[in-house]
Design a protein around this motif. Sequence first.
Motif, PDB file in Angstrom:
ATOM      1  N   LYS A 321       0.986  -1.180  -0.056  1.00  0.00           N
ATOM      2  CA  LYS A 321      -0.142  -0.140   0.053  1.00  0.00           C
ATOM      3  C   LYS A 321       0.951   1.208  -0.016  1.00  0.00           C
ATOM      4  O   LYS A 321       0.571   2.309  -0.639  1.00  0.00           O
ATOM      5  N   ALA A 322       2.042   0.974   0.903  1.00  0.00           N
ATOM      6  CA  ALA A 322       3.117   2.393   0.860  1.00  0.00           C
ATOM      7  C   ALA A 322       3.537   2.619  -0.458  1.00  0.00           C
ATOM      8  O   ALA A 322       3.677   3.706  -0.803  1.00  0.00           O
ATOM      9  N   VAL A 323       3.883   1.528  -1.348  1.00  0.00           N
ATOM     10  CA  VAL A 323       4.386   1.573  -2.588  1.00  0.00           C
ATOM     11  C   VAL A 323       3.392   2.367  -3.690  1.00  0.00           C
ATOM     12  O   VAL A 323       3.861   3.500  -4.209  1.00  0.00           O
ATOM     13  N   LYS A 324       2.095   2.065  -3.602  1.00  0.00           N
ATOM     14  CA  LYS A 324       1.266   2.680  -4.316  1.00  0.00           C
ATOM     15  C   LYS A 324       0.877   4.112  -4.019  1.00  0.00           C
ATOM     16  O   LYS A 324       0.827   4.929  -5.038  1.00  0.00           O
ATOM     17  N   PHE A 325       1.132   4.508  -2.781  1.00  0.00           N
ATOM     18  CA  PHE A 325       0.791   5.763  -2.413  1.00  0.00           C
ATOM     19  C   PHE A 325       1.904   6.737  -2.891  1.00  0.00           C
ATOM     20  O   PHE A 325       1.760   7.729  -3.094  1.00  0.00           O
ATOM     21  N   SER A 326       3.124   5.981  -2.540  1.00  0.00           N
ATOM     22  CA  SER A 326       4.188   6.888  -2.849  1.00  0.00           C
ATOM     23  C   SER A 326       4.544   7.049  -4.439  1.00  0.00           C
ATOM     24  O   SER A 326       4.956   8.312  -4.845  1.00  0.00           O
ATOM     25  N   ILE A 327       3.959   6.375  -5.166  1.00  0.00           N
ATOM     26  CA  ILE A 327       4.027   6.557  -6.894  1.00  0.00           C
ATOM     27  C   ILE A 327       3.082   7.758  -7.060  1.00  0.00           C
ATOM     28  O   ILE A 327       3.417   8.618  -7.788  1.00  0.00           O
ATOM     29  N   LYS A 328       1.724   7.729  -6.564  1.00  0.00           N
ATOM     30  CA  LYS A 328       1.060   9.078  -6.603  1.00  0.00           C
ATOM     31  C   LYS A 328       1.699  10.278  -6.378  1.00  0.00           C
ATOM     32  O   LYS A 328       1.467  11.300  -7.013  1.00  0.00           O
ATOM     33  N   VAL A 329       2.259  10.218  -5.081  1.00  0.00           N
ATOM     34  CA  VAL A 329       2.717  11.626  -4.766  1.00  0.00           C
ATOM     35  C   VAL A 329       3.814  11.953  -5.584  1.00  0.00           C
ATOM     36  O   VAL A 329       3.879  13.282  -6.076  1.00  0.00           O
ATOM     37  N   ILE A 330       4.832  10.998  -5.874  1.00  0.00           N
ATOM     38  CA  ILE A 330       5.818  11.257  -6.752  1.00  0.00           C
ATOM     39  C   ILE A 330       5.488  11.832  -8.078  1.00  0.00           C
ATOM     40  O   ILE A 330       6.205  13.166  -8.602  1.00  0.00           O
ATOM     41  N   LEU A 331       4.798  11.234  -8.624  1.00  0.00           N
ATOM     42  CA  LEU A 331       4.038  11.784 -10.076  1.00  0.00           C
ATOM     43  C   LEU A 331       3.491  13.013  -9.839  1.00  0.00           C
ATOM     44  O   LEU A 331       3.713  14.001 -10.907  1.00  0.00           O
ATOM     45  N   THR A 332       2.669  13.317  -9.001  1.00  0.00           N
ATOM     46  CA  THR A 332       2.290  14.728  -8.874  1.00  0.00           C
ATOM     47  C   THR A 332       3.257  15.810  -8.754  1.00  0.00           C
ATOM     48  O   THR A 332       3.193  16.798  -9.515  1.00  0.00           O
ATOM     49  N   ILE A 333       4.253  15.523  -7.743  1.00  0.00           N
ATOM     50  CA  ILE A 333       5.159  16.414  -7.639  1.00  0.00           C
ATOM     51  C   ILE A 333       6.020  16.698  -9.117  1.00  0.00           C
ATOM     52  O   ILE A 333       6.368  17.876  -9.387  1.00  0.00           O
TER      53      ILE A 333
END
Length: 482
Positions: A321-333
Amino acid sequence: MGEEIQESLLQSSGKDLKVRILDESSKVWKVALPGVLARFSSFGSLVITQSFIGHLGSLDLAAYALVQTLSVRFVNGILIGMSSATETLCGQAFGAGQLHMMGIYLQKSWIVNFSILTILLPVFLFGGFIFRLLGEDENIAQSAGYASFWFIPFICSFVFLMTNQMFLQAQQKNQIIAWLSILQFTIHVPLSWFLVNLLNLGTAGAIGALGISSWLVVFGEFVYIFGGFCPESWTGFTTAAFKDLWPMVKLSVSSGVMLCLELWYNAVLVLIAGHMKNAEISISAFSICANISLWVLMITLGFFGAAIVRVANELGRGDAKAVKFSIKVILTISFLIGLFFWSTCLIFGKNIGYLFSEEKEVAEAVSDLSVLLSFSILFNSIYPILSGVAVGAGLQGTVAFITLFCYYIIGIPIGALLGYGAGLQVKGIWIGMICGVIAQTVSLSYMTWRTDWDEQVTKAEQRLKRWYLKSSTESNPISDHT
């Protein structure tokens, strides 16, 4: 009463999400910012070198562009790709708490990279001959052969440069990388001026300065690693680095192919540009725009590194779950940063060419590509993050196939067709390049969405157990949760 409770829960959920986003953003920037500074400064040295050579004359600029875009990118693509396996393994080892294995992975990577470089050196030793075989103009090929020889010290530094950086970045010790890279850039500018303008060493002086400044970074990394600043991850040289090298080679080759296919994309397009009318102008203009795009890409590659580290760390910890959340944050930035540079390039694109050449035709050709350049920069803020996610999970082979199809089956044929068939020349080549990037971005987005991250957690555990060796202070076997 029920509505009040529901509203309270929603507010609490919103606050929790904000806290999670801020926490993840902090982790991302901790890895990405030093990586951005390091890559921006490092590639900036190449751009500065191009600027110094560009003011020597259009022939020297075309020759440098040919070598830097074809030969250097060809070999660097392989070495950087091979090195990215180090980041996958070290990142997962760090997440699993197997810190002593990181030094072993680093040494394995040195062995593999040094062997590969030995095989690739003839690309620079026989540069002029190779460019003649590729059908380049005789004067450009001769000048490029001379420049190729002076690139050898710079290329040799990459055996250690990228592996050391990925080793340090995986354990979030990359602040030293940023400082060393900024120091490199700071030294490179006056050193280039001294060798080119004061000593009149021309191309040899400009490229020689690049080699000197690169090796300063390598020596600085060695001092940091061997000097006791990585006591848990570097425990000294060991013969264990020579054992079970084949799995490391296979993962390195997958990484190498993945990144090479991306880095060679521009190289093939430059090669096509060299066969058009006014080859010197075409090569120079395309190379200048490609280098500007790649220089901005260095910022995104900082987040590419952050994606690798965050995904690898969380897979090592076993948290899908932490992997998927991190992907979303990095893509947005990364996308927000891409929007900023997209608009900047649209505003100032008309005058960029004069920073690299005094030739009016070259500057006008660069200006003509500025709109396409801005959209390349925008797309460059997305696909490297998705590639970083794949590297962090060890999915380099899949990305290699996607890149091969999108770039070489879609992008290059469209570019050649528009450039030659439709008569759009360099602009047609660049449109083809963008088409390939769009196709790759869509494909990687779908792959990331469809990936079973729980399955990737299991694969990461199996990989770590296979190569695990006990540390000198450990008496119990590896626990199941790692």
